[in-house]
Design an enzyme around this catalytic site. Structure first.
Site, PDB file in Angstrom:
ATOM      1  CE  LYS A 527      -4.298  -0.686   2.202  1.00  0.00           C
ATOM      2  NZ  LYS A 527      -5.213  -0.534   3.176  1.00  0.00           N
ATOM      3  CG  ASP A 623     -13.431   1.615   6.727  1.00  0.00           C
ATOM      4  OD1 ASP A 623     -14.676   1.792   6.232  1.00  0.00           O
ATOM      5  OD2 ASP A 623     -12.895   1.716   5.519  1.00  0.00           O
TER       6      ASP A 623
END
Ligand SMILES: *[C@@H]1O[C@H](CO)[C@@H](O)[C@H](O)[C@H]1NC(C)=O
Ligand SMILES: *[C@@H]1O[C@H](CO)[C@@H](O)[C@H](O)[C@H]1NC(C)=O
Ligand SMILES: *[C@@H]1O[C@H](CO)[C@@H](O)[C@H](O)[C@H]1NC(C)=O
Ligand SMILES: *[C@@H]1O[C@H](CO)[C@@H](O)[C@H](O)[C@H]1NC(C)=O
Ligand SMILES: *[C@@H]1O[C@H](CO)[C@@H](O)[C@H](O)[C@H]1NC(C)=O
Length: 829
Positions: A527, A623
């Protein structure tokens, strides 16, 4: 023999495995100490014991070993028939006398004295009374053995090239004796200077400098197994069964494995304890107790009692190897010593490379109490699921820390070596067995404030830790802790083919996600943060320090990071089948069965439960959604993307509206009222996921009619009407048992309660989902109102399902910022 292997491969196919085997055998049974002195005392002949040759100590007069002092040799004329030759002779010291050994290696050594008194030539060795000094320090004080044979073993550090062992008779007419003597180098890292856990009333602390202590072995126990003789032990030790020490025998049940342990880097080695110790254990005996009852297994050992208010300090080395679980991260248990919590929520899987049944050990330092006992207990942790409550122990060693009496300082000045005291920085490299990794102490001091200010429980991370196989592919040798997870930017460039767009597998608030291949062909997800999109570097590092330690079967592991060139890059384990969402709808992948879906939900719940309550206690995911639950090649659920930006400049609307955390459709409505996310916010989001899994539709679908846009609202309506079956994914509608659906709907409904306090904990959710699966599987239960504790549950949910699938990974959800404003508008009405 051969006919037992009907499916044996043709000879040429055996060549490779054979070579592997041959090269493996010596490594497990070939420990060759650098120094290895074995003396048959009082004899000029060699004698063997358990296949080892003990050399006569008087081969030639004035031999290498025997130093000054008056001594005679004594032979037993009427020895019992089965007594070993080694014990039929003794050296008798009529005045202080000594042996001297030239040492080739420094560091930790084992020294053993064999005493087997007999009577001969007017000497009754049972009446002998003497002290034994090693390097001028008294290890054995005024010792007398009236009966039997005794082997005294000491583990100590030797820092000179000459070792002197003295026998000092007590009183003028006294004498000392010894039948045999062993002095040999211990394996590397046998005693580590860090990572031991000092356990007392004030909690658990790290105990350092263990190697500077002289240890005397008091107990060596093969828990759940049989006696192991020196013949079968890699360091010629004797291990005895534990039965006599069990406080309540019915609490324990023996288990044995037929597979040799999976020794892993970072875990125990065959020298720490032999295979047989790790292949047997005692576990909780559930045969007679109800499934849900909690209890400890306790062993009690008699040791030296406390004197003058101070307990006698002991090293307790416990050996573990998970031979009872069917998969990783299923077993959590607590360890208590003397009633104090010594290791909470011990998860053996997370202590070594992710391999089941890999042996580990943990060192504890404890004081004996006034009654002179040490009590060791293991029992289920709060993290254990009801159906998997268990605890186990494979082996235990108790060693007394000898308070050496340095009473001969003057007399000994000529001796060239020092036994204890100065410590030349122990060269302890990667094979960390239990260890406070360097970074933790570094972290605990300067960073403590940061960690506390953001609500993390102060971490006690020492005790078992090692880098995973993935991190090994990344870590530079010798590096410790999260610094070892630092990946050079160049490596990331190479692994991603310089951030090749074709390797992008997802994007999100944080930046792009690339599929990458590191050296050793390890697949990872990289990422790359968008420049400027991140919080400060120190927080980034603190978080990484924490996240890199989290190893759980149902959480995607962070395996590395890079912060060069103002880049903030995170490297995660690659999860083969990608997000759950893809497997539910919109991608044309084969539909998952109801059982698969349940197992995935259970796995994800377990991962979340761990985040909330486990080792990394207090991490809120923030999340939860079906794109953040990934599936591995066996459809095992792994929760992704947790923990980050926790210590950031607080989660505010900016964060949410930029889509970093919190996604529309999953967001806890209470958040708007209180402006504060809690672990119950995760529970809410998870409730949405449950309906998503059941109905196979997005949490928000703007294309649908107004009543249907928001899945949570829509599904709750059907649930409240008791007509949930109307909105079940048509692919599975025929597979779901009514009771199972009912319970599932209730669970999801509770998760979606308006107020956090009314929602269950993730632990409750997990429990309920496991129950749903039980109902679905068992087919015996009529009423979903049954309570688990009164229900006979057969079998446990399995965590892996195999079906064919397809490669995919993280993908961005619908544009959160866009719908978010929509949501605010809705709420405003
Ligand atoms: C005794 O054993 C040593 C090696 O351990 C060997 O060198 C020596 O020859 C042996 N002596 C006798 C008499 O067998
Ligand atoms: C010595 O051993 C015998 C039997 O093994 C036992 O009866 C006796 O009590 C022991 N004596 C001592 C002093 O321990
Ligand atoms: C422990 O070891 C360190 C370095 O190895 C040394 O500085 C320190 O004094 C030792 N502490 C004790 C109590 O021996
Ligand atoms: C110990 O070793 C002997 C000889 O190799 C073997 O026969 C025996 O089965 C071993 N015992 C165990 C418990 O492995
Ligand atoms: C296990 O033992 C510890 C220490 O004595 C105690 O605190 C704990 O309550 C026990 N657990 C159970 C389930 O009995």
């Amino acid at each position: 023999m051969l006919q037992n292997f009907p499916s044996m491969a043709p000879p040429q196919m055996l060549v490779l495995p054979l070579i592997l085997l041959v090269s493996l055998i010596p490594s497990s049974f070939s420990f060759t100490p650098v120094d290895n002195y074995l003396l048959n005392c009082g004899s000029h002949a060699n004698a063997s014991l358990f296949n080892r040759i003990f050399t006569g100590d008087s081969t030639k007069p004035g031999s290498d070993y025997l130093a000054a002092g008056k001594s005679i040799t004594l032979a037993n004329q009427n020895s019992p028939p089965n007594s070993p030759t080694l014990y039929q002779t003794a050296r008798v010291f009529t005045s202080t006398g000594s042996y001297r050994f030239h040492m080739k290696s420094n560091g930790i050594h084992l020294v053993r004295f064999h005493f087997s008194p007999f009577s001969a030539q007017g000497f009754d060795l049972k009446s002998a009374k003497f002290s034994v000094l090693v390097g001028g320090n008294t290890l054995v004080k005024e010792f007398q053995l009236r009966n039997g044979t005794l082997i005294k073993e000491y583990i100590l550090k030797i820092e000179s090239n000459l070792l002197e062992i003295e026998f000092e008779p007590v009183g003028d007419s006294g004498f000392g004796f010894v039948n045999a003597l062993e002095v040999f180098t211990a394996p590397v890292d046998f005693i580590l200077d860090y990572g031991a856990r000092l356990v007392d009333s004030s909690g658990v602390e790290e105990y350092r400098n263990l190697s500077s202590q002289v240890l005397e072995t008091v107990y060596r126990i093969n828990v759940g197994g049989s006696k192991i003789t020196p013949f079968n032990d890699t360091l010629w030790r004797t291990w005895i069964p534990d039965d006599d020490y069990l406080v309540f025998k019915e609490a324990a049940k023996r288990v044995a494995s037929t597979h040799t342990p999976n020794y892993q880097k970072g875990g125990a080695t065959p020298e720490i304890a032999p295979d047989n110790v790790y292949m047997t254990a005692q576990e909780m005996n559930r045969d007679t107790s109800s499934l849900a009852s909690r209890f400890n297994i306790t062993w009690k050992f008699q040791v030296a009692p406390a004197v003058g208010g101070g307990g006698v300090r002991h090293l307790v080395r416990l050996h573990f190897c998970d031979i009872v679980s069917s998969a990783l991260n299923l077993l959590y248990f607590d360890v208590y010593i003397n009633g104090y919590s010594a290791y909470k929520d011990l998860d053996l899987s997370s202590l070594t490379v992710h391999v089941l049944a890999s042996p580990i050990y943990v060192d504890f330092v404890v004081d004996s109490d006034d009654s002179g006992s040490i009590e060791i207990s293991v029992g289920p942790s709060d993290l254990s699921s009801v159906m998997r409550m268990n605890a186990l122990l494979n082996g235990a060693e108790i060693m007394k820390m000898v308070n050496v009496m340095d009473s001969h300082v003057v007399h000994k000045r000529k001796i060239l070596w020092i036994l204890v005291g100065s410590i030349v920085g122990g060269v302890v490299l990667l094979s960390v067995v239990v260890g406070l990794l360097a970074f933790m102490c570094r972290k605990r001091k300067p960073k403590q404030k940061t960690a506390e200010s953001v609500g993390w429980t102060p971490l006690r991370m020492f005790g078992g830790s090692s880098l995973s196989r993935l991190s090994e592919a990344l870590a530079s040798p010798g590096s410790h802790g999260y610094l070892g997870l630092k990946v050079p930017f160049a490596d990331i460039q190479a692994a991603t083919n310089n951030f090749d767009r074709n390797l992008i597998i997802g994007s999100g608030g944080f930046g792009m996600v690339y599929k990458a291949t590191l050296k050793e062909n390890v697949k990872v997800a990289v990422k790359r943060g968008m420049p400027g999109s991140r919080q400060g570097l120190p927080e980034f590092q603190t978080e990484i320090a924490i996240l890199s330690k989290i190893r759980h079967r149902h959480l995607v592991s962070l395996v590395g990071f890079c912060e060069e060139n103002s880049e903030m890059i995170l490297v995660y384990e690659y999860v083969e089948k990608g997000p759950l969402k893809k497997h539910l709808y919109g991608s044309g992948l084969p539909p998952l069965s109801w059982k698969q879906r349940l197992e995935i939900c259970i796995g994800a719940a377990r991962g979340l439960h761990y985040l909330h309550t486990g080792f990394a206690q207090g991490i809120i995911h923030r999340d939860i959604k079906s794109t953040n639950i990934l599936l591995d090649e066996s459809y095992v659920a792994k929760v992704a993307d947790f923990g980050l930006s926790r210590s950031g400049p607080c989660l505010d609307e900016t964060h949410v509206s930029t889509g970093v955390k919190g996604s529309f459709g999953y967001l806890d409505p209470e958040y708007f009222r209180r402006q504060q996310l809690t672990d119950k916010s995760d529970v809410y989001s998870f409730g949405v996921v449950l309906f998503e899994v059941l109905c196979a539709r997005p949490a928000v679908d703007p294309q649908l009619t107004r009543e249907q846009v928001n899945l949570a609202e829509w599904a709750l309506e059907w649930q409240k009407k008791g007509m949930l079956e109307h909105i079940v994914d048509p692919h599975i509608v025929g597979q779901i048992k009514r009771e199972s659906l009912k319970k599932f709907g209730e669970t999801a409904e509770k998760c979606l309660a308006d107020y956090g306090v009314d929602r269950p904990t993730m632990g409750d959710v997990l429990w309920n989902l496991e129950y749903v699966l039980q109902i679905q599987e068992s087919g015996q239960l009529r009423e979903a109102t049954a309570d688990l504790t009164t229900t006979v549950v057969t079998g446990t949910p399995s965590d892996s399902i195999r079906t064919q699938g397809y490669h995919d990974n993280c993908n961005s959800d619908i544009s959160t910022s866009e719908v978010f404003s929509q949501l605010i508008n809705n709420e405003g009405r």
